[in-house]
Design an enzyme around this catalytic site. Structure first.
Site, PDB file in Angstrom:
ATOM      1  N   ASP A 101       0.833  -1.201   0.000  1.00 42.67           N
ATOM      2  CA  ASP A 101       0.000   0.000   0.000  1.00 42.67           C
ATOM      3  C   ASP A 101       0.878   1.265   0.000  1.00 42.67           C
ATOM      4  O   ASP A 101       0.650   2.185   0.785  1.00 42.67           O
ATOM      5  CB  ASP A 101      -0.946  -0.029   1.217  1.00 42.67           C
ATOM      6  CG  ASP A 101      -1.986   1.086   1.178  1.00 42.67           C
ATOM      7  OD1 ASP A 101      -2.266   1.598   0.077  1.00 42.67           O
ATOM      8  OD2 ASP A 101      -2.511   1.434   2.244  1.00 42.67           O
ATOM      9  N   HIS A 144      -2.192   0.788  12.082  1.00 43.09           N
ATOM     10  CA  HIS A 144      -1.975  -0.628  11.761  1.00 43.09           C
ATOM     11  C   HIS A 144      -0.513  -0.866  11.427  1.00 43.09           C
ATOM     12  O   HIS A 144       0.233   0.071  11.165  1.00 43.09           O
ATOM     13  CB  HIS A 144      -2.839  -1.041  10.565  1.00 43.09           C
ATOM     14  CG  HIS A 144      -2.807  -0.031   9.448  1.00 43.09           C
ATOM     15  ND1 HIS A 144      -3.804   0.898   9.266  1.00 43.09           N
ATOM     16  CD2 HIS A 144      -1.901   0.238   8.483  1.00 43.09           C
ATOM     17  CE1 HIS A 144      -3.511   1.675   8.233  1.00 43.09           C
ATOM     18  NE2 HIS A 144      -2.365   1.304   7.745  1.00 43.09           N
ATOM     19  N   GLN A 212      -2.662  -5.388   6.334  1.00 42.99           N
ATOM     20  CA  GLN A 212      -2.515  -4.320   7.327  1.00 42.99           C
ATOM     21  C   GLN A 212      -3.353  -4.664   8.559  1.00 42.99           C
ATOM     22  O   GLN A 212      -4.582  -4.594   8.522  1.00 42.99           O
ATOM     23  CB  GLN A 212      -2.962  -2.969   6.715  1.00 42.99           C
ATOM     24  CG  GLN A 212      -2.006  -2.460   5.647  1.00 42.99           C
ATOM     25  CD  GLN A 212      -2.603  -1.391   4.750  1.00 42.99           C
ATOM     26  OE1 GLN A 212      -3.725  -1.537   4.248  1.00 42.99           O
ATOM     27  NE2 GLN A 212      -1.875  -0.318   4.509  1.00 42.99           N
ATOM     28  N   ARG A 242       3.401  12.879  10.441  1.00 45.26           N
ATOM     29  CA  ARG A 242       2.087  12.802   9.808  1.00 45.26           C
ATOM     30  C   ARG A 242       1.405  11.561  10.374  1.00 45.26           C
ATOM     31  O   ARG A 242       1.797  10.424  10.089  1.00 45.26           O
ATOM     32  CB  ARG A 242       2.207  12.672   8.290  1.00 45.26           C
ATOM     33  CG  ARG A 242       0.857  12.463   7.595  1.00 45.26           C
ATOM     34  CD  ARG A 242       1.084  12.056   6.155  1.00 45.26           C
ATOM     35  NE  ARG A 242      -0.129  11.838   5.394  1.00 45.26           N
ATOM     36  CZ  ARG A 242      -0.813  10.699   5.348  1.00 45.26           C
ATOM     37  NH1 ARG A 242      -0.433   9.662   6.062  1.00 45.26           N
ATOM     38  NH2 ARG A 242      -1.883  10.592   4.596  1.00 45.26           N
ATOM     39  N   ASP A 244      -1.052   8.959  10.434  1.00 44.24           N
ATOM     40  CA  ASP A 244      -1.871   8.364   9.383  1.00 44.24           C
ATOM     41  C   ASP A 244      -3.177   7.779   9.924  1.00 44.24           C
ATOM     42  O   ASP A 244      -3.180   7.104  10.952  1.00 44.24           O
ATOM     43  CB  ASP A 244      -1.040   7.247   8.724  1.00 44.24           C
ATOM     44  CG  ASP A 244      -1.751   6.581   7.573  1.00 44.24           C
ATOM     45  OD1 ASP A 244      -2.030   7.272   6.588  1.00 44.24           O
ATOM     46  OD2 ASP A 244      -2.023   5.359   7.663  1.00 44.24           O
ATOM     47  N   GLU A 286      -3.944  13.162   9.759  1.00 45.83           N
ATOM     48  CA  GLU A 286      -4.654  12.806   8.534  1.00 45.83           C
ATOM     49  C   GLU A 286      -6.012  12.250   8.927  1.00 45.83           C
ATOM     50  O   GLU A 286      -6.115  11.124   9.425  1.00 45.83           O
ATOM     51  CB  GLU A 286      -3.892  11.767   7.711  1.00 45.83           C
ATOM     52  CG  GLU A 286      -4.513  11.599   6.341  1.00 45.83           C
ATOM     53  CD  GLU A 286      -4.854  10.167   5.951  1.00 45.83           C
ATOM     54  OE1 GLU A 286      -5.263   9.962   4.809  1.00 45.83           O
ATOM     55  OE2 GLU A 286      -4.731   9.249   6.785  1.00 45.83           O
ATOM     56  N   HIS A 353      -1.249  12.000  -2.606  1.00 50.56           N
ATOM     57  CA  HIS A 353      -1.033  10.667  -3.173  1.00 50.56           C
ATOM     58  C   HIS A 353      -2.317   9.845  -3.172  1.00 50.56           C
ATOM     59  O   HIS A 353      -2.352   8.762  -3.723  1.00 50.56           O
ATOM     60  CB  HIS A 353       0.027   9.933  -2.354  1.00 50.56           C
ATOM     61  CG  HIS A 353      -0.459   9.644  -0.977  1.00 50.56           C
ATOM     62  ND1 HIS A 353      -0.804  10.649  -0.103  1.00 50.56           N
ATOM     63  CD2 HIS A 353      -0.706   8.479  -0.322  1.00 50.56           C
ATOM     64  CE1 HIS A 353      -1.231  10.099   1.025  1.00 50.56           C
ATOM     65  NE2 HIS A 353      -1.183   8.792   0.917  1.00 50.56           N
ATOM     66  N   ASP A 354      -3.367  10.345  -2.509  1.00 54.03           N
ATOM     67  CA  ASP A 354      -4.604   9.567  -2.401  1.00 54.03           C
ATOM     68  C   ASP A 354      -5.645  10.015  -3.428  1.00 54.03           C
ATOM     69  O   ASP A 354      -5.501  11.026  -4.090  1.00 54.03           O
ATOM     70  CB  ASP A 354      -5.169   9.679  -0.985  1.00 54.03           C
ATOM     71  CG  ASP A 354      -4.493   8.686  -0.024  1.00 54.03           C
ATOM     72  OD1 ASP A 354      -4.053   7.622  -0.494  1.00 54.03           O
ATOM     73  OD2 ASP A 354      -4.415   9.001   1.173  1.00 54.03           O
ATOM     74  N   ARG A 478      -4.818   4.787  -7.581  1.00 56.59           N
ATOM     75  CA  ARG A 478      -4.090   5.919  -6.994  1.00 56.59           C
ATOM     76  C   ARG A 478      -2.681   6.040  -7.569  1.00 56.59           C
ATOM     77  O   ARG A 478      -2.062   7.086  -7.513  1.00 56.59           O
ATOM     78  CB  ARG A 478      -4.032   5.781  -5.463  1.00 56.59           C
ATOM     79  CG  ARG A 478      -5.385   5.965  -4.802  1.00 56.59           C
ATOM     80  CD  ARG A 478      -5.303   5.736  -3.322  1.00 56.59           C
ATOM     81  NE  ARG A 478      -4.861   4.393  -2.995  1.00 56.59           N
ATOM     82  CZ  ARG A 478      -4.593   3.973  -1.764  1.00 56.59           C
ATOM     83  NH1 ARG A 478      -4.709   4.798  -0.752  1.00 56.59           N
ATOM     84  NH2 ARG A 478      -4.216   2.740  -1.533  1.00 56.59           N
TER      85      ARG A 478
HETATM   86  C1  GLC Z   1      -3.934   6.837   4.638  1.00 52.16           C
HETATM   87  C2  GLC Z   1      -2.995   6.987   3.473  1.00 52.16           C
HETATM   88  C3  GLC Z   1      -3.371   6.016   2.412  1.00 52.16           C
HETATM   89  C4  GLC Z   1      -3.279   4.614   2.967  1.00 52.16           C
HETATM   90  C5  GLC Z   1      -4.086   4.488   4.276  1.00 52.16           C
HETATM   91  C6  GLC Z   1      -3.726   3.234   4.996  1.00 52.16           C
HETATM   92  O1  GLC Z   1      -5.227   7.160   4.325  1.00 52.16           O
HETATM   93  O2  GLC Z   1      -3.010   8.308   3.010  1.00 52.16           O
HETATM   94  O3  GLC Z   1      -2.557   6.140   1.270  1.00 52.16           O
HETATM   95  O4  GLC Z   1      -3.802   3.710   2.037  1.00 52.16           O
HETATM   96  O5  GLC Z   1      -3.847   5.540   5.155  1.00 52.16           O
HETATM   97  O6  GLC Z   1      -2.536   3.359   5.697  1.00 52.16           O
END
Ligand code: GLC
Length: 599
Positions: A101, A144, A212, A242, A244, A286, A353-354, A478
């Site tokens: 991922d 995770h 994950q 950051r 996540d 995020e 990136h998403d 993506r």
């Molecule tokens: C966040 C990331 C994304 C990833 C997800 C799982 O949303 O920006 O790219 O797939 O977390 O870690």
């Protein structure tokens, strides 16, 4: 609330909590002792540096940008030339082999993935960047780990200290209970939230991809371990973490397992620990959730959580305004007061990136007489490039053939029309696409907050269709907007007859103005102004500057009486060109996609 009190309230007053609490104290003490004198000096200045007008970020995948960390060193000049003052390295800690991922399946938090280099090299890069006034941000994937993570391995070896680090169940009774209310993240590519592992004889919670595994924060050992990793990395000189996927950290049956109040407790505790050990470090959260939920992750004055958060609302509103040539939804949304605390700062961006999920405020859409579902469908099809007359080229992400719901993928430039225009070799369309790119950037750079660029967007990189040939990527669109940095194209950045030159120099110039003017500090708020012209967005910053931006390819007139309190047209100057603003019967004319930064 005091850290100790929060900890015991969360984990219960018992012997285990007491034992883990003492361990946490040891972790904190060790990290304090291990912090270098240079970093301690930096800590003395506190963490308010992120409010500065000098802040501008770039996010990049090290391998796609410069092959590896060694190669990165040669690219620092390029970042400095553009005016970047913080670099966000996309996941670079050791991740599992095969599909991971994009690095979001970490198998060891304490080493750098071999393909990027070593921890030593990372530390060296951090120091080199710091010398150039550039801060370092890394991804901290704390919801995770990969199923191959060292903690899973310890558990499998029978090390009881690692029991209950993940959500595991002997049969599907409890998972079924969770599933009743738990939302899905990747319903198409990774449906369901649990996976059965015959070798373990267990169901494991796997909210994202199967590989994950969700960490179990109801176990204080998980919190301690994560804090230990965080502090270890902070002591390597990382300035911004950051965090996540934070909305998902706490899981509880009967809830959506999203934005749970206990996530906020966890973040408040982490913030307090950082304040104690490394107070110059900040958190970027995020949380791509509804606007009124996002703001909660800033915390409150008494109980802080994240210093900066992604402004997903502004991002979708920019694209919506561009597609509809109508800024009213953006103006109304941004006029709403969501109660962002004074030092809570947005990261403003157009692409990351998403994928893009269309999280509009439905009541505001209804106020405008727009059907929320129809507008969403319009955006999905427009950005994919299938709506008649659309300038965008992109793809769908997580398309659901039953509900027709989807999110969108595509690079900044391709979605602004550059891909289509270049394909048609249509010079006026190319010109319009470049104008759209700069228009969106003019808002991203001037609106209150920190601008963030995705690497390659500063030279207008197009969609990368080659991902379809890479087995691990082919199922995840993506990758369309994660192209390898095109250094050959970047060489054209000084040539203003090229699109690369026009975009790069346009952004560079805006950043230069920004960092030299205190009106761009993040504690100066922006306030939208109703200009009575649906195509033109306007806002002012505490009466010190005013921005006008035409979101259509037609010329637009703006009535200067609408903001006469700000100044008369003849008295105003555009900061970008240094030219005075002319008016005709007190009306200002804006060309296609033109923007002005007025003082
Ligand atoms: C966040 C990331 C994304 C990833 C997800 C799982 O949303 O920006 O790219 O797939 O977390 O870690």
């Amino acid at each position: 609330m005091e850290l100790k009190q929060s900890y015991f309230e969360l984990y219960g007053e018992n012997e285990i909590t007491q034992y883990r609490w003492e361990q946490l104290q040891e972790i904190i003490a060790a990290a304090k002792a291990g912090r270098s004198p240079e970093l301690k000096k930096q800590d003395k200045e506190g963490n308010q540096w992120y409010l500065s007008e000098k802040m501008a970020g770039m996010m990049l995948y090290v391998d796609r940008f410069s092959e590896n960390l060694k190669g990165f060193e040669d690219k620092i000049d390029y970042l400095a030339e553009l005016g970047i003052t913080y670099v966000h390295f996309m996941p670079l800690l050791k991740s599992r082999e095969g599909n991971n991922d994009g690095g979001y399946a970490v198998s060891d938090y304490l080493s750098v993935d071999r393909k990027f280099g070593t921890m030593r090299q990372l530390e060296r890069v951090v120091k080199l960047l710091k010398k150039r006034g550039i801060r370092t941000c890394i991804d901290f994937v704390l919801n995770h780990t990969a199923k191959e993570h060292v903690w899973v391995q310890e558990y499998k070896k029978g090390n009881h200290d690692y029991d209950n680090m993940y959500h595991m169940f002997d049969d599907d009774r409890v998972p079924q209970e969770y599933e009743k209310t738990m939302t899905e993240i990747f319903p198409g590519v990774a449906p369901g939230n649990f996976t059965w592992y015959p070798d373990l004889n267990k169901y494991v919670m796997t909210r994202f991809y199967e590989f994950q595994w969700d960490l179990n924060y109801s176990n204080p050992q998980v919190f301690n371990k994560i804090v230990e990793v965080l502090l270890t990395l902070a002591n390597k000189g990382i300035d911004i973490f950051r965090l996540d996927a934070i909305p998902y950290m706490w899981k509880e049956i009967g809830t959506r397992c999203m934005n749970h109040p206990k996530v906020h407790t966890l973040l408040q505790m982490m913030y307090q620990i950082v304040q104690e050990v490394c107070p110059s470090v900040i958190f970027l959260g995020e949380a791509i959730v509804e606007p009124h939920e996002i703001v909660k992750y800033f915390g409150t004055k008494e109980a802080k959580e994240c210093n900066v958060m992604y402004n997903a609302s502004l991002m979708v509103l920019l694209w919506s305004s561009l597609a509809t040539r109508d800024v009213r939804l953006m103006e109304r949304s941004l006029s709403k007061d969501y109660g962002v605390p004074a030092d809570g700062v947005w990261i403003n961006y157009g692409r990351c990136h998403d994928d893009i999920g269309w999280g509009f405020e439905t009541d505001l859409l209804s106020e405008l007489g727009w059907d929320p579902e129809a507008h969403k469908q319009f955006m999905i099809r427009f950005m994919e490039g299938r709506y008649p007359g659309s300038f965008s080229t992109g793809e769908l992400y997580e398309f659901n053939p039953v509900t027709l719901d989807a999110r969108n993928s595509g690079t900044f430039a391709s979605m602004c029309g550059l891909e289509q225009a270049l394909k048609e070799k249509h010079s006026y369309k190319i010109e319009l696409a470049v104008k759209r790119i700069l228009l969106l950037n003019s808002i991203i750079i001037s609106y209150t907050g920190i601008p963030l660029f995705y690497s390659g967007d500063e030279i207008g990189q197009l969609n990368d269709w080659s991902y379809k040939e890479v087995p691990e990527e082919a199922g995840d669109s993506r990758w369309l907007h994660r192209p390898k940095m095109d250094w050959e194209a970047a060489q054209k950045r000084e040539d203003l007859t090229t699109v690369q030159g026009q975009i790069f120099q346009g952004i560079r110039r805006m950043l230069e103005i920004r960092r030299n003017c205190e009106y761009f500090r993040s504690d100066l708020k922006s306030t939208p102004v109703d200009l009575d012209n649906p195509a033109v967005f306007g806002f002012h910053k505490e009466n010190k500057m005013m921005v006008l931006a035409n979101f259509s390819e037609q010329e637009q007139w703006v009535d200067a009486d609408r903001f006469s309190w700000f100044g008369l047209p003849g008295e105003m100057t555009d900061m970008l060109t240094g030219r005075p603003v002319r008016s005709y019967s007190n009306k200002i004319l804006l060309g296609p996609y033109e923007y002005l930064w007025l003082v």
